[in-house]
Enzyme design. Sequence first.
Site, short mmCIF file in Angstrom:
data_model
loop_
_atom_site.label_atom_id
_atom_site.label_comp_id
_atom_site.label_asym_id
_atom_site.label_seq_id
_atom_site.Cartn_x
_atom_site.Cartn_y
_atom_site.Cartn_z
N LYS A 51 -27.44 27.09 -9.48
CA LYS A 51 -27.55 26.05 -8.46
C LYS A 51 -29.01 25.66 -8.34
O LYS A 51 -29.87 26.46 -7.98
CB LYS A 51 -27.02 26.56 -7.12
CG LYS A 51 -27.13 25.51 -6.02
CD LYS A 51 -26.45 25.94 -4.75
CE LYS A 51 -26.65 24.89 -3.67
NZ LYS A 51 -26.06 25.31 -2.39
N ARG A 88 -26.74 16.44 3.13
CA ARG A 88 -27.47 16.85 4.35
C ARG A 88 -27.02 16.02 5.53
O ARG A 88 -26.91 16.52 6.64
CB ARG A 88 -28.98 16.73 4.13
CG ARG A 88 -29.51 17.49 2.90
CD ARG A 88 -29.88 18.92 3.20
NE ARG A 88 -29.92 19.72 1.96
CZ ARG A 88 -30.99 19.88 1.18
NH1 ARG A 88 -32.14 19.30 1.50
NH2 ARG A 88 -30.92 20.61 0.09
N ARG A 135 -35.55 24.04 -0.45
CA ARG A 135 -34.92 25.33 -0.74
C ARG A 135 -35.45 25.93 -2.05
O ARG A 135 -34.79 26.72 -2.70
CB ARG A 135 -33.41 25.15 -0.87
CG ARG A 135 -32.73 24.48 0.30
CD ARG A 135 -31.23 24.71 0.25
NE ARG A 135 -30.46 23.83 1.10
CZ ARG A 135 -30.41 23.89 2.42
NH1 ARG A 135 -31.12 24.80 3.08
NH2 ARG A 135 -29.65 23.05 3.11
N GLU A 164 -28.77 34.24 -14.31
CA GLU A 164 -27.93 34.17 -13.10
C GLU A 164 -26.47 34.44 -13.47
O GLU A 164 -25.74 35.11 -12.73
CB GLU A 164 -28.06 32.79 -12.43
CG GLU A 164 -29.43 32.51 -11.82
CD GLU A 164 -29.64 33.19 -10.47
OE1 GLU A 164 -28.75 33.92 -10.01
OE2 GLU A 164 -30.71 32.99 -9.86
N LYS A 212 -24.27 23.51 -10.70
CA LYS A 212 -24.40 22.48 -9.70
C LYS A 212 -25.83 22.01 -9.61
O LYS A 212 -26.72 22.88 -9.57
CB LYS A 212 -23.96 23.09 -8.37
CG LYS A 212 -24.09 22.22 -7.18
CD LYS A 212 -23.71 23.01 -5.96
CE LYS A 212 -24.00 22.14 -4.76
NZ LYS A 212 -23.81 22.83 -3.53
N SER A 236 -22.95 15.32 -3.87
CA SER A 236 -23.00 14.13 -3.01
C SER A 236 -23.83 13.00 -3.60
O SER A 236 -23.44 11.84 -3.53
CB SER A 236 -23.53 14.52 -1.63
OG SER A 236 -24.82 15.11 -1.73
N TYR A 291 -15.97 14.65 -4.96
CA TYR A 291 -15.49 13.88 -3.81
C TYR A 291 -14.48 12.83 -4.26
O TYR A 291 -13.81 12.22 -3.44
CB TYR A 291 -16.68 13.25 -3.08
CG TYR A 291 -17.63 14.31 -2.57
CD1 TYR A 291 -17.36 15.01 -1.40
CD2 TYR A 291 -18.77 14.67 -3.29
CE1 TYR A 291 -18.20 16.02 -0.95
CE2 TYR A 291 -19.62 15.67 -2.85
CZ TYR A 291 -19.33 16.35 -1.68
OH TYR A 291 -20.14 17.37 -1.25
C1 PBG Z 1 -25.06 24.85 0.69
C2 PBG Z 1 -24.51 23.71 -0.09
C3 PBG Z 1 -25.12 22.49 -0.36
C4 PBG Z 1 -24.22 21.75 -1.09
C5 PBG Z 1 -23.07 22.52 -1.25
N1 PBG Z 1 -23.29 23.74 -0.63
C6 PBG Z 1 -26.41 21.96 0.11
C7 PBG Z 1 -27.65 22.52 -0.41
O1 PBG Z 1 -27.67 23.48 -1.19
O2 PBG Z 1 -28.70 22.01 -0.01
C8 PBG Z 1 -24.44 20.38 -1.61
C9 PBG Z 1 -23.22 19.66 -2.06
C10 PBG Z 1 -23.41 18.22 -2.30
O3 PBG Z 1 -24.54 17.70 -2.32
O4 PBG Z 1 -22.39 17.54 -2.48
N2 PBG Z 1 -24.17 25.20 1.74
#
Ligand code: PBG
Length: 330
Positions: free
Chosen positions: A202, A212, A223, A239, A254, A280, A319
């Site tokens: 990730k 967000r 992060r 990982e 991801k 997203s 989505y």
């Molecule tokens: C963390 C989480 C995130 C997403 C899924 N799980 C946000 C992040 O890591 O900042 C993002 C998913 C997306 O952008 O569709 N709980």
Amino acid sequence: MTAYPGPPERPRRLRGTPALRRLVSQTRLHPAELVLPVFVRDGITGPEPIGSMPGVVQHTPTSLVAAAREAVEAGVGGIMVFGVPRAQDKDAVGSVGLDPDGVLNAALRTLRTELGDDTVIMSDLCLDEFTDHGHCGLVDDAGRVDNDSTLEVYARMAVAQAEAGAHVVGPSGMMDGQVRVVRQALDAAGHQDISVLAYTAKYASGFYGPFREAVASTLQGDRATYQQDPANRAESLRELRLDLEEGADMVMVKPALPYLDVLSDVAAQSDVPVAAYQVSGEYAMIEAAASQGLLDRDRMVIETLTSIRRAGAQVVLTYYATTAARLLGG
Ligand code: PBG
């Protein structure tokens, strides 16, 4: 006839008709491999549109069940549930994520009651939606996200989610050792049958921007101390090794489209199913371009999902899951 000899080989021969192309297609999309991420928000009276993700909403428990049923009817394979608590319910340790009656756990319980085993109910196992600072873990006095104390919270959260009815928990916080702790906690609580979908690779990605807004995140900063650097590739195999050793039942990469090389690496090395998350920002890009008439939405949906599958994902979180399932005639 031209003056030249023909080409020695003619790959175009297999492209001549739709039937030929269908016959030799190496990657097929099926709705059953798609997972729909959904947001459920506390304290709203009707579904709330998410401005940065046209067509996606924050659900009430009632509209969530309806959307889940629609997805199941279209043939979608599973749903991933994210909870959005009221602002006043957030605190430094994300307590509302542990509360059996907190927005996410309550929604999981409702979904499981309504849908039973008709679909695979997955829960996001992370703190960022529930903490007032918006980080995925506990923050120490020096302002650092502390790995090991966060693991203890994840362990309790996993059990709460399993007890609420999740079939699969998805630790997404990128704390080291999270899969092992979650597995041990589930087993100790008698939830040996609950699977762990590890967010394995990730990346600290700009493509999470619209998410967000979707979860009303309060995060300041980034992060980067826990999510991976987009510049790194080999690290994802490390990982992966750790998550497999720790007991991951499925692993995930991801975002998806900008990380197809990573996905391909992970798929080549994994002996458990590999998922990818079309996040997203990937969704928002397609929507933005389509709304301006720059791209054909349906083609982009199918092409991006096909590419993600071709690179090695067996399961895709998107989505567009219900949309794609309908396009596929599911
Ligand atoms: C963390 C989480 C995130 C997403 C899924 N799980 C946000 C992040 O890591 O900042 C993002 C998913 C997306 O952008 O569709 N709980």
